[in-house]
Design a protein around this motif. Structure first.
Motif, PDB file in Angstrom:
ATOM      1  N   THR A 148       0.812  -1.214   0.000  1.00  0.00           N
ATOM      2  CA  THR A 148       0.000   0.000   0.000  1.00  0.00           C
ATOM      3  C   THR A 148       0.852   1.273   0.000  1.00  0.00           C
ATOM      4  O   THR A 148       0.313   2.374  -0.040  1.00  0.00           O
ATOM      5  CB  THR A 148      -0.936   0.023   1.233  1.00  0.00           C
ATOM      6  OG1 THR A 148      -0.144  -0.177   2.406  1.00  0.00           O
ATOM      7  CG2 THR A 148      -1.981  -1.079   1.148  1.00  0.00           C
ATOM      8  N   ALA A 171       0.069  -4.069   3.905  1.00  0.00           N
ATOM      9  CA  ALA A 171      -1.137  -4.175   4.738  1.00  0.00           C
ATOM     10  C   ALA A 171      -1.298  -5.614   5.197  1.00  0.00           C
ATOM     11  O   ALA A 171      -1.112  -6.548   4.417  1.00  0.00           O
ATOM     12  CB  ALA A 171      -2.362  -3.727   3.945  1.00  0.00           C
ATOM     13  N   SER A 174      -3.632  -6.968  12.166  1.00  0.00           N
ATOM     14  CA  SER A 174      -2.862  -6.842  13.401  1.00  0.00           C
ATOM     15  C   SER A 174      -2.554  -8.232  13.951  1.00  0.00           C
ATOM     16  O   SER A 174      -3.416  -9.104  13.945  1.00  0.00           O
ATOM     17  CB  SER A 174      -3.701  -6.042  14.405  1.00  0.00           C
ATOM     18  OG  SER A 174      -2.879  -5.514  15.386  1.00  0.00           O
ATOM     19  N   HIS A 213       5.552   0.459  13.491  1.00  0.00           N
ATOM     20  CA  HIS A 213       4.112   0.351  13.831  1.00  0.00           C
ATOM     21  C   HIS A 213       3.701  -1.028  14.341  1.00  0.00           C
ATOM     22  O   HIS A 213       2.539  -1.422  14.219  1.00  0.00           O
ATOM     23  CB  HIS A 213       3.232   0.735  12.625  1.00  0.00           C
ATOM     24  CG  HIS A 213       3.587   2.038  12.002  1.00  0.00           C
ATOM     25  ND1 HIS A 213       3.617   3.221  12.707  1.00  0.00           N
ATOM     26  CD2 HIS A 213       3.970   2.366  10.727  1.00  0.00           C
ATOM     27  CE1 HIS A 213       3.984   4.206  11.898  1.00  0.00           C
ATOM     28  NE2 HIS A 213       4.211   3.712  10.696  1.00  0.00           N
ATOM     29  N   SER A 215       2.612  -4.248  16.637  1.00  0.00           N
ATOM     30  CA  SER A 215       1.791  -4.422  17.848  1.00  0.00           C
ATOM     31  C   SER A 215       2.634  -5.072  18.940  1.00  0.00           C
ATOM     32  O   SER A 215       2.536  -4.709  20.109  1.00  0.00           O
ATOM     33  CB  SER A 215       0.538  -5.253  17.560  1.00  0.00           C
ATOM     34  OG  SER A 215       0.881  -6.535  17.073  1.00  0.00           O
ATOM     35  N   SER A 236      -0.508  -1.153  14.527  1.00  0.00           N
ATOM     36  CA  SER A 236      -0.812   0.193  14.049  1.00  0.00           C
ATOM     37  C   SER A 236      -0.418   1.208  15.120  1.00  0.00           C
ATOM     38  O   SER A 236      -1.094   2.205  15.324  1.00  0.00           O
ATOM     39  CB  SER A 236      -2.307   0.290  13.709  1.00  0.00           C
ATOM     40  OG  SER A 236      -2.581   1.518  13.071  1.00  0.00           O
ATOM     41  N   SER A 240      -0.149   5.997  12.852  1.00  0.00           N
ATOM     42  CA  SER A 240      -0.483   5.059  11.778  1.00  0.00           C
ATOM     43  C   SER A 240      -1.999   5.031  11.651  1.00  0.00           C
ATOM     44  O   SER A 240      -2.711   5.190  12.647  1.00  0.00           O
ATOM     45  CB  SER A 240       0.053   3.668  12.139  1.00  0.00           C
ATOM     46  OG  SER A 240      -0.536   2.674  11.328  1.00  0.00           O
ATOM     47  N   THR A 241      -2.492   4.855  10.446  1.00  0.00           N
ATOM     48  CA  THR A 241      -3.943   4.924  10.239  1.00  0.00           C
ATOM     49  C   THR A 241      -4.585   3.546  10.154  1.00  0.00           C
ATOM     50  O   THR A 241      -5.798   3.441  10.056  1.00  0.00           O
ATOM     51  CB  THR A 241      -4.268   5.706   8.945  1.00  0.00           C
ATOM     52  OG1 THR A 241      -3.515   5.120   7.880  1.00  0.00           O
ATOM     53  CG2 THR A 241      -3.897   7.169   9.079  1.00  0.00           C
ATOM     54  N   GLY A 242      -3.787   2.495  10.200  1.00  0.00           N
ATOM     55  CA  GLY A 242      -4.359   1.149  10.149  1.00  0.00           C
ATOM     56  C   GLY A 242      -3.243   0.140  10.209  1.00  0.00           C
ATOM     57  O   GLY A 242      -2.074   0.491   9.996  1.00  0.00           O
ATOM     58  N   PRO A 243      -3.568  -1.124  10.522  1.00  0.00           N
ATOM     59  CA  PRO A 243      -2.493  -2.111  10.678  1.00  0.00           C
ATOM     60  C   PRO A 243      -1.743  -2.355   9.373  1.00  0.00           C
ATOM     61  O   PRO A 243      -2.360  -2.625   8.337  1.00  0.00           O
ATOM     62  CB  PRO A 243      -3.214  -3.380  11.143  1.00  0.00           C
ATOM     63  CG  PRO A 243      -4.662  -3.130  10.981  1.00  0.00           C
ATOM     64  CD  PRO A 243      -4.899  -1.670  10.802  1.00  0.00           C
ATOM     65  N   HIS A 244      -0.447  -2.201   9.425  1.00  0.00           N
ATOM     66  CA  HIS A 244       0.421  -2.491   8.281  1.00  0.00           C
ATOM     67  C   HIS A 244       1.846  -2.580   8.795  1.00  0.00           C
ATOM     68  O   HIS A 244       2.140  -2.100   9.896  1.00  0.00           O
ATOM     69  CB  HIS A 244       0.304  -1.419   7.190  1.00  0.00           C
ATOM     70  CG  HIS A 244       0.960  -0.115   7.527  1.00  0.00           C
ATOM     71  ND1 HIS A 244       0.452   0.780   8.442  1.00  0.00           N
ATOM     72  CD2 HIS A 244       2.099   0.454   7.072  1.00  0.00           C
ATOM     73  CE1 HIS A 244       1.243   1.829   8.525  1.00  0.00           C
ATOM     74  NE2 HIS A 244       2.261   1.671   7.703  1.00  0.00           N
TER      75      HIS A 244
END
Ligand SMILES: [Zn+2]
Length: 267
Positions: A148, A171, A174, A213, A215, A236, A240-244
């Protein structure tokens, strides 16, 4: 003489009995792995490059590296020759965004101080020298997923360029396992302001991987990891705007493109 061995561009620039071989893409953002004769010393643009006992060495070029680079090779008997490396310019993905209100993020002074401390720690981890030659391995993807974000891309908001993106964003849900793309020694595991849980693996001779980023971090500084060993889980954390996974690679302070070192992402 420089002989180029590369999967993506097999170009024989020159060849002689005392050839220096370079493996990699002759472009900006590239990590080039070289083979000199035993006993030869190497300088890149006047800076000494460490050569392993077997003649292997590695050099890297940043996103906007000069296209003409000079490699000086000195043989064991003191003979010096200069080879020129010509890099192809890259076309980076530039996104111009005009006429929209800029989202303003004002970090407070504590956050600014923390981000500065983070940057200092990362710089120190990438500046160190490990004699390991794990960077000679064929790198593997740290995980599989949809890409992404790519190296070198940049957004320009209302004419104001933001700092370029230096990683590959992959992407994944998580908790997805992240593996070491090559063997190495863990040199940093920190919760950082922008990059959240961050792991740096040193592959030797200045080559390092950074994962952002996360977890969970499943290693600690000083751990020796094998290629393919699980080191962390996708998350994330940080800004960060989402898990990647954001995977970055360096040759010391030069930021190189990890995607040039791995095969195409399996589908
Ligand atoms: Zn990213």
């Amino acid at each position: 003489m420089v002989r180029l061995l590369s999967a993506c561009s097999l170009i024989c620039l020159a060849f002689s009995a005392s050839a220096v071989e370079l493996r990699g893409a002759l472009t900006q953002g590239s990590l080039l792995r070289g083979q000199a004769a035993v006993g030869e010393t190497i300088q890149l643009n006047g800076q000494a490059v460490t050569v392993a006992d077997d003649g292997q060495f590695v050099i890297g070029f940043g996103r906007d590296a000069e296209l003409t680079q000079q490699l000086a090779i000195t043989s064991a008997d003191g003979q010096r020759r200069i080879e020129t490396i010509e890099l192809r310019p890259r076309e980076y993905r530039i996104q111009r965004i005009e006429g929209i209100a800029k989202r303003i993020m004002q970090p407070n002074p504590d956050d600014v101080a923390r981000a500065q401390r983070d940057a200092k720690l990362a710089r120190a981890a990438r500046a160190r020298f490990e004699s390991s030659t794990a960077w000679q391995q064929d790198f593997i993807w740290p995980l599989q997923g949809r890409i992404t974000g790519v190296y070198g891309s940049q957004r320009i908001y209302n004419g104001e360029p933001k700092s370029p993106h230096f990683g590959i964003d992959i992407a994944a849900p998580s908790g997805t396992e992240v593996v070491a793309p090559a063997a190495g020694i863990v040199t940093l595991t920190e919760d950082m302001f922008y990059s959240g849980n961050t792991v740096i693996i040193d592959h030797g001779h200045g080559v390092s991987s950074t994962f952002l980023h996360l977890s969970r971090m499943l290693v600690k500084p000083g751990d020796v990891v094998e290629q393919g060993q699980v080191v962390a889980q996708v998350g994330s954390t940080g800004r960060s705007t989402g898990p990647h996974l954001d995977w970055r690679m360096n040759w010391f302070s030069e930021r190189v493109d990890p995607s040039l070192l791995v095969p195409a992402m399996p589908r």
